[in-house]
Design an enzyme around this catalytic site. Structure first.
Site, PDB file in Angstrom:
ATOM      1  N   GLU A   1      -3.911  -5.774  42.932  1.00 45.38           N
ATOM      2  CA  GLU A   1      -2.483  -6.315  43.428  1.00 45.38           C
ATOM      3  C   GLU A   1      -2.649  -7.214  44.087  1.00 45.38           C
ATOM      4  O   GLU A   1      -2.924  -6.965  45.296  1.00 45.38           O
ATOM      5  CB  GLU A   1      -1.541  -5.143  43.707  1.00 45.38           C
ATOM      6  CG  GLU A   1      -1.161  -4.039  42.785  1.00 45.38           C
ATOM      7  CD  GLU A   1      -0.447  -4.218  41.374  1.00 45.38           C
ATOM      8  OE1 GLU A   1       0.073  -5.292  41.556  1.00 45.38           O
ATOM      9  OE2 GLU A   1      -0.704  -3.508  40.743  1.00 45.38           O
TER      10      GLU A   1
ATOM     11  N   GLU B   1      -1.459 -19.681  49.219  1.00 47.88           N
ATOM     12  CA  GLU B   1      -0.428 -18.752  49.729  1.00 47.88           C
ATOM     13  C   GLU B   1      -0.904 -18.809  51.161  1.00 47.88           C
ATOM     14  O   GLU B   1      -1.861 -18.759  51.674  1.00 47.88           O
ATOM     15  CB  GLU B   1      -1.243 -17.321  49.196  1.00 47.88           C
ATOM     16  CG  GLU B   1      -0.214 -16.299  49.865  1.00 47.88           C
ATOM     17  CD  GLU B   1      -0.698 -14.733  49.430  1.00 47.88           C
ATOM     18  OE1 GLU B   1      -1.815 -14.624  49.630  1.00 47.88           O
ATOM     19  OE2 GLU B   1       0.151 -14.079  49.085  1.00 47.88           O
TER      20      GLU B   1
ATOM     21  N   LYS C   1      -7.913   3.825  52.443  1.00 50.02           N
ATOM     22  CA  LYS C   1      -8.035   3.018  53.709  1.00 50.02           C
ATOM     23  C   LYS C   1      -6.772   2.128  53.919  1.00 50.02           C
ATOM     24  O   LYS C   1      -6.733   1.332  53.127  1.00 50.02           O
ATOM     25  CB  LYS C   1      -9.481   2.188  53.605  1.00 50.02           C
ATOM     26  CG  LYS C   1      -9.639   1.456  54.978  1.00 50.02           C
ATOM     27  CD  LYS C   1     -10.467   0.324  55.087  1.00 50.02           C
ATOM     28  CE  LYS C   1     -10.016  -0.907  55.015  1.00 50.02           C
ATOM     29  NZ  LYS C   1      -9.212  -1.246  56.000  1.00 50.02           N
TER      30      LYS C   1
ATOM     31  N   CYS D   1       4.248 -10.478  49.341  1.00 53.35           N
ATOM     32  CA  CYS D   1       3.201 -10.766  48.373  1.00 53.35           C
ATOM     33  C   CYS D   1       4.087 -11.664  47.509  1.00 53.35           C
ATOM     34  O   CYS D   1       3.626 -12.650  46.889  1.00 53.35           O
ATOM     35  CB  CYS D   1       2.570  -9.908  47.729  1.00 53.35           C
ATOM     36  SG  CYS D   1       3.525  -8.377  47.345  1.00 53.35           S
TER      37      CYS D   1
END
Ligand code: NAP
Ligand code: MG
Length: 489
Positions: free
Chosen positions: A268, A399, A194, A302
């Site tokens: 991850e 983040e 997906k 990331c």
């Protein structure tokens, strides 16, 4: 339009003529269905959602919303393909299919790059020179391993896992699909993937390529949709492994959902990586590295070097040079080859970034933003740095996933190790120094999965990538990436 936006510097610089990448060669359908068992099929709900070009806010196409029923169909197709075909296909035949997919991707590289830019807002020079070639290279690299698994894991019996469910984020859409599909197929598994809802188009183009490659039906299935579609994959009983790349928040939900089952998992997740400039660093290169670390792909990386640490002796010069460099960045149409900073992927992400900028100001940090102008239409954020920040500030700890950098200074190596490691994340880090011994000393003490020395954000299919702490576990890329898709006996 590409413009040199800084009025103050006008006398010393010039406007570049626009250099737009053409889009006339594109073939984008009005509507995309789900790719199940080698065919494009309508979603059971008959529901579709819009995919938007974030640079223009205009609709590009409509994407099917896959439900639990569709996920079940895809898993059943993947299981049939695993049992009847793929687990019986010889490793060298598997390699040929993976290699063929890589070649077909290369042939359509220009189309893939332009679609990636339209759908995600990232600049064409990145999708053309980084995303698409790297995605092809992952398929080439893992094609090479498919018939050499006994050399990859000597003296062990290597078994595939079965059906793997894979869920990807929006920041490197095709590349993340390649990171996941290529090693899974090389190791003999079948796939239900997906993509992220805002950037499904290149995964669907990959489905067309997979169809053209003649890969047996059901070996790869692409189910588009929202978070609920992802959750249906995670919770499906007949999936042997979940490979997830995305936020730490969703990673935690996934880990809870599969607790107590025998599903394997790799996560991850997010990052808040430290980019460290020592006082003997090559300053101009380091400034380029800072810019590449955080403003590359609008900070939607990331491993973005979103926390800058500069040693006191060189802090003023580095920050001044960085500000001048920021003023020269060209913000604008991602299809223009002159553009340095493209569009933010979605309206929601732009709001998140703007909220963090406000939090930074409210908590007393000093803001500097590039004087380059962003287009009025589209989702844009001007490159931003915060100085005078405290270690406890939210903009230092959390983040942001945008072109926002916090800047701190340090005196000693011990101090920067302590500050850099003081984060819930541990994905990547950068070290800039003239001395190898200083680099090795620091890199052995930083809690980060990937550490770059005198460079930043460099990726290679042969090299494992992954994090410490809340940045997740498991590795993608290299032999480590293959290990995540096999049982060893
Ligand atoms: P996200 O919101 O966590 O979404 C990632 C994927 O999970 C999307 O496909 C999303 O679907 C789906 N999803 C959402 N809720 C779900 C649920 N409950 N169960 C299963 N799947 C669900 O992350 P993102 O905003 O797309 O991506 C940004 C994040 O990815 C950042 O934190 C970044 O650091 C991280 N990232 C990490 C790496 C790495 O290698 N460590 C690489 C790239 C990105 P929708 O799109 O429909 O929400
Ligand atoms: Mg889009």
């Amino acid at each position: 339009m590409a413009k040199q936006g800084n009025k103050k510097n006008k006398a010393f610089s010039w406007d570049y003529a626009p250099a737009l990448e053409g889009i006339s060669h594109l073939n984008i359908k009005e509507k995309y269905d789900l790719f199940i068992d080698g065919k494009f099929v309508k979603p059971s709900s008959c529901k579709y959602f819009d995919t938007i070009n974030p640079a223009t806010e205009e609709r590009i196409s409509q994407i099917a919303h896959g439900s639990e029923i569709d996920v079940d169909k895809a898993v059943k197709a993947a299981r049939r393909a695993y049992v009847n075909v793929w687990s019986k296909t010889s490793p060298s035949e598997r390699a040929k299919y993976i290699y063929r997919i890589a070649r077909l991707m290369q042939e359509r590289a220009r189309e893939l790059a332009v679609i990636e830019t339209l759908d995600s807002g990232k600049v064409i020079t990145e999708s053309r020179d980084i995303d698409i070639p790297l995605a092809c290279n992952h398929f080439f690299y893992y094609a090479g391993w498919a018939d050499k698994l006994e050399y990859a894991f000597p003296n062990r019996k290597v078994e595939s896992l079965g059906v793997v469910g894979q869920i990807t984020p929006w920041n490197f859409p095709l590349l993340m699909a390649a990171w996941k599909i290529a090693p899974a197929l090389a190791a003999g598994n079948t796939v239900v993937l997906k993509p992220a809802e805002t950037t499904s188009l290149t995964a669907l183009k990959l489905a067309e390529i997979i169809k053209d490659s003649g890969l047996p039906n059901g070996v790869v299935n692409i189910i588009t949709g929202y978070g609920d579609t992802g959750a249906a994959i995670v919770n499906h009983k007949d999936i042997n492994k979940i490979a997830f790349t995305g936020s730490t928040q969703v990673g935690k939900i996934i880990q809870k959902s599969i607790a107590g089952t025998d599903k394997r998992v790799t996560l991850e997740l997010g990052g808040k990586s430290a980019n460290i400039i020592l006082d003997d660093a090559p300053i101009d290169q380091a400034v380029e590295g800072i810019v590449n670390g955080i403003f590359f792909n609008q900070g939607h990386v990331c491993s973005a070097g979103s926390r800058l640490f500069v040693q006191e002796g060189v802090a003023d010069i580095v920050i001044n040079k960085l500000k001048r460099r920021m003023d020269k960045l060209i913000i604008g149409d991602p299809l223009d080859k002159n553009t340095d900073v493209g569009a933010i992927n979605s309206k929601e992400q732009l709001k998140t970034i703007n909220d963090y900028i406000k939090i930074g100001k409210d908590q007393g940090a000093k803001i500097h933003q590039s004087s380059s102008k962003a287009p009025k239409k589209g989702y844009y954020c001007v490159p931003t740095i915060f100085t005078d920040v405290a270690q406890s500030n939210r903009i230092v700890q959390e983040e942001i996933f945008g072109p926002v950098l916090t800047v701190q200074t340090f005196r000693t190596i011990d101090e920067v190790i302590q500050k850099a490691n003081n984060s819930p994340y541990g994905l990547a880090a950068g070290i800039w120094s003239d001395k190898g011994s200083r680099v090795f000393n620091l890199s052995s003490k930083l809690k980060a999965g990937v550490i770059w020395a005198n460079t930043y954000n460099k990726f290679d299919p042969t090299s494992p990538f992954g994090g410490y702490k809340e940045s997740g576990f498991g590795r993608e890329g290299g032999l480590h990436g293959l290990r995540a898709y096999v049982n060893l006996k």
